[in-house]
Write a protein that holds these residues in place. Structure first.
Motif, mmCIF file in Angstrom:
data_model
loop_
_atom_site.group_PDB
_atom_site.id
_atom_site.type_symbol
_atom_site.label_atom_id
_atom_site.label_comp_id
_atom_site.label_asym_id
_atom_site.label_seq_id
_atom_site.Cartn_x
_atom_site.Cartn_y
_atom_site.Cartn_z
ATOM 1 N N LEU A 24 5.109 27.468 27.481
ATOM 2 C CA LEU A 24 4.341 26.655 28.419
ATOM 3 C C LEU A 24 4.034 25.290 27.827
ATOM 4 O O LEU A 24 4.122 24.259 28.510
ATOM 5 C CB LEU A 24 3.044 27.371 28.796
ATOM 6 C CG LEU A 24 2.094 26.609 29.722
ATOM 7 C CD1 LEU A 24 2.764 26.326 31.057
ATOM 8 C CD2 LEU A 24 0.811 27.398 29.929
ATOM 9 N N PHE A 25 3.685 25.270 26.550
ATOM 10 C CA PHE A 25 3.403 23.995 25.888
ATOM 11 C C PHE A 25 4.659 23.129 25.851
ATOM 12 O O PHE A 25 4.608 21.916 26.097
ATOM 13 C CB PHE A 25 2.877 24.259 24.484
ATOM 14 C CG PHE A 25 2.399 23.028 23.772
ATOM 15 C CD1 PHE A 25 1.589 22.112 24.416
ATOM 16 C CD2 PHE A 25 2.749 22.782 22.457
ATOM 17 C CE1 PHE A 25 1.137 20.971 23.773
ATOM 18 C CE2 PHE A 25 2.303 21.657 21.805
ATOM 19 C CZ PHE A 25 1.500 20.746 22.455
ATOM 20 N N MET A 26 5.820 23.735 25.567
ATOM 21 C CA MET A 26 7.075 22.986 25.564
ATOM 22 C C MET A 26 7.360 22.392 26.942
ATOM 23 O O MET A 26 7.750 21.223 27.068
ATOM 24 C CB MET A 26 8.231 23.888 25.142
ATOM 25 C CG MET A 26 9.602 23.218 25.212
ATOM 26 S SD MET A 26 10.966 24.297 24.716
ATOM 27 C CE MET A 26 10.980 25.488 26.070
ATOM 28 N N ILE A 27 7.141 23.187 27.977
ATOM 29 C CA ILE A 27 7.420 22.742 29.344
ATOM 30 C C ILE A 27 6.532 21.559 29.728
ATOM 31 O O ILE A 27 7.010 20.528 30.208
ATOM 32 C CB ILE A 27 7.210 23.908 30.333
ATOM 33 C CG1 ILE A 27 8.316 24.952 30.154
ATOM 34 C CG2 ILE A 27 7.190 23.406 31.778
ATOM 35 C CD1 ILE A 27 8.045 26.258 30.881
ATOM 36 N N THR A 28 5.219 21.694 29.493
ATOM 37 C CA THR A 28 4.299 20.631 29.910
ATOM 38 C C THR A 28 4.487 19.359 29.091
ATOM 39 O O THR A 28 4.396 18.254 29.627
ATOM 40 C CB THR A 28 2.844 21.107 29.808
ATOM 41 O OG1 THR A 28 2.566 21.546 28.464
ATOM 42 C CG2 THR A 28 2.575 22.256 30.762
ATOM 43 N N GLN A 29 4.770 19.507 27.787
ATOM 44 C CA GLN A 29 4.937 18.325 26.956
ATOM 45 C C GLN A 29 6.255 17.618 27.209
ATOM 46 O O GLN A 29 6.346 16.393 27.105
ATOM 47 C CB GLN A 29 4.799 18.701 25.475
ATOM 48 C CG GLN A 29 3.387 19.093 25.088
ATOM 49 C CD GLN A 29 2.371 18.052 25.531
ATOM 50 O OE1 GLN A 29 2.422 16.898 25.107
ATOM 51 N NE2 GLN A 29 1.445 18.447 26.388
ATOM 52 N N THR A 30 7.298 18.374 27.556
ATOM 53 C CA THR A 30 8.562 17.740 27.924
ATOM 54 C C THR A 30 8.379 16.923 29.199
ATOM 55 O O THR A 30 8.842 15.783 29.298
ATOM 56 C CB THR A 30 9.660 18.797 28.131
ATOM 57 O OG1 THR A 30 9.864 19.517 26.918
ATOM 58 C CG2 THR A 30 10.971 18.134 28.541
ATOM 59 N N GLU A 31 7.689 17.512 30.175
ATOM 60 C CA GLU A 31 7.429 16.786 31.411
ATOM 61 C C GLU A 31 6.668 15.498 31.145
ATOM 62 O O GLU A 31 7.019 14.420 31.656
ATOM 63 C CB GLU A 31 6.641 17.669 32.378
ATOM 64 C CG GLU A 31 6.295 16.964 33.681
ATOM 65 C CD GLU A 31 5.452 17.814 34.619
ATOM 66 O OE1 GLU A 31 4.876 17.250 35.572
ATOM 67 O OE2 GLU A 31 5.377 19.039 34.401
ATOM 68 N N ALA A 32 5.626 15.592 30.317
ATOM 69 C CA ALA A 32 4.813 14.409 30.016
ATOM 70 C C ALA A 32 5.631 13.338 29.303
ATOM 71 O O ALA A 32 5.500 12.143 29.591
ATOM 72 C CB ALA A 32 3.613 14.814 29.169
ATOM 73 N N LYS A 33 6.485 13.749 28.386
ATOM 74 C CA LYS A 33 7.273 12.777 27.623
ATOM 75 C C LYS A 33 8.350 12.134 28.485
ATOM 76 O O LYS A 33 8.630 10.936 28.337
ATOM 77 C CB LYS A 33 7.909 13.463 26.404
ATOM 78 C CG LYS A 33 8.593 12.492 25.442
ATOM 79 C CD LYS A 33 8.911 13.146 24.112
ATOM 80 C CE LYS A 33 9.676 12.206 23.182
ATOM 81 N NZ LYS A 33 8.918 10.955 22.922
ATOM 82 N N LEU A 34 8.946 12.897 29.392
ATOM 83 C CA LEU A 34 9.930 12.306 30.305
ATOM 84 C C LEU A 34 9.283 11.207 31.145
ATOM 85 O O LEU A 34 9.883 10.153 31.371
ATOM 86 C CB LEU A 34 10.517 13.386 31.222
ATOM 87 C CG LEU A 34 11.443 14.428 30.582
ATOM 88 C CD1 LEU A 34 11.860 15.466 31.615
ATOM 89 C CD2 LEU A 34 12.669 13.774 29.957
ATOM 90 N N LYS A 35 8.061 11.470 31.594
ATOM 91 C CA LYS A 35 7.347 10.470 32.384
ATOM 92 C C LYS A 35 6.944 9.287 31.509
ATOM 93 O O LYS A 35 7.132 8.120 31.896
ATOM 94 C CB LYS A 35 6.098 11.091 33.004
ATOM 95 C CG LYS A 35 6.352 12.126 34.080
ATOM 96 C CD LYS A 35 5.023 12.698 34.578
ATOM 97 C CE LYS A 35 5.202 13.720 35.659
ATOM 98 N NZ LYS A 35 3.906 14.317 36.083
ATOM 99 N N ARG A 36 6.375 9.591 30.347
ATOM 100 C CA ARG A 36 5.849 8.532 29.481
ATOM 101 C C ARG A 36 6.954 7.592 29.000
ATOM 102 O O ARG A 36 6.776 6.370 28.936
ATOM 103 C CB ARG A 36 5.135 9.169 28.291
ATOM 104 C CG ARG A 36 4.435 8.185 27.376
ATOM 105 C CD ARG A 36 3.525 8.914 26.407
ATOM 106 N NE ARG A 36 4.228 9.860 25.563
ATOM 107 C CZ ARG A 36 4.042 11.175 25.575
ATOM 108 N NH1 ARG A 36 3.190 11.723 26.422
ATOM 109 N NH2 ARG A 36 4.713 11.979 24.766
#
Length: 258
Positions: A197-209
């Motif tokens: 779950l942490f990998m999923i949410t942080q990947t999403e955030a980094k793609l946006k950022r």
């Protein structure tokens, strides 16, 4: 005077305080410098943002961000009152996740505090079932689509490869004796699911950022996030995801949400 403490893993635990009832807490003024913020006003903006997210997530803000007043004195000025906060571990997590990733202290703290928070909450009795619709994964795929990802199996395999030392979703499914790769997330212990779950949410955030716009860079980002989380687990002395036991039934586990 400029503080240059810099973030490191033991520091976060070393600045922890324990109250008379055995509850742990951190002072925002101390966490500030461990995250490489030398300006309180800038740091307070991050605290306020974290408080808003805490409220949106239906947590009681005043239980995680306790505002206090302190009297301080420097060599050149008389005592003056300043505002500080007593923070819960969850509050520290929210602050780290919303800090400026250009700060080295923030970048290093984000994965460490999150993983430790997950591990800590797994020892508590506050069990909250994880929704089976896996909305976080769907949200990631929506963001990946905007980054021009077309092969979602390949994209998600990159994340798994980073987190599972080269294993693809099919490899994990075969190891767990599952018929379909889509069943992986429904057949994890809470500890393994928390890392995913942490990998999923942080990947999403980094793609946006990072405003990623190509499939190649999106897949590379997913791999790097997974690998970073794996490295954090290793530094903490934790069990690698592929070595964690699979629950007998998907209903046997709960995820302690942050």
């Amino acid at each position: 005077m400029k503080h240059t403490i810099g973030y490191n893993e033991p520091l976060f635990e070393n600045i922890k305080h324990i109250d008379d009832n055995g509850n742990e807490y951190w002072y925002a003024s101390e966490l500030q410098y461990s995250l490489d913020y030398n300006n309180w006003k800038k740091f307070e903006k991050v605290v306020n943002k974290a408080k808003k997210i805490c409220k949106i997530s239906n947590f009681i803000v005043d239980e995680h961000f306790i505002e206090i007043a302190k009297m301080v004195k420097s060599n050149s000025t008389p005592k003056r009152k300043i505002i500080d906060y007593k923070l819960s571990r969850h509050a520290c997590y929210l602050i780290a996740q919303n800090g400026d990733p250009r700060n080295k202290g923030v970048a290093k703290a984000q994965s460490y505090i999150a993983i430790r928070t997950m591990q800590y909450q797994q020892t508590q009795n506050e069990k909250i079932p994880y929704p089976k619709n896996l909305t976080d994964l769907y949200s990631l795929n929506r963001v990946a689509k905007k980054a021009n990802v077309n092969n979602f199996d390949k994209f998600n395999d990159c994340g798994y490869k980073g987190l599972y030392n080269g294993e693809t979703a099919n490899d994990i499914a075969n190891r767990k004796h599952l018929r379909y790769r889509e069943d992986i997330l429904d057949n994890m212990s809470s500890e393994e699911l928390a890392a995913n779950l942490f990998m999923i949410t942080q990947t999403e955030a980094k793609l946006k950022r990072d405003n990623v716009t190509t499939e190649g860079n999106a897949s590379k980002t997913h791999y790097e996030v997974g690998q970073e989380i794996r490295n954090t687990i290793k530094r903490l002395g934790g069990t690698m995801p592929e070595e964690l036991p699979t629950p007998k039934k998907s209903s046997d586990f709960n995820l302690n949400m942050l």
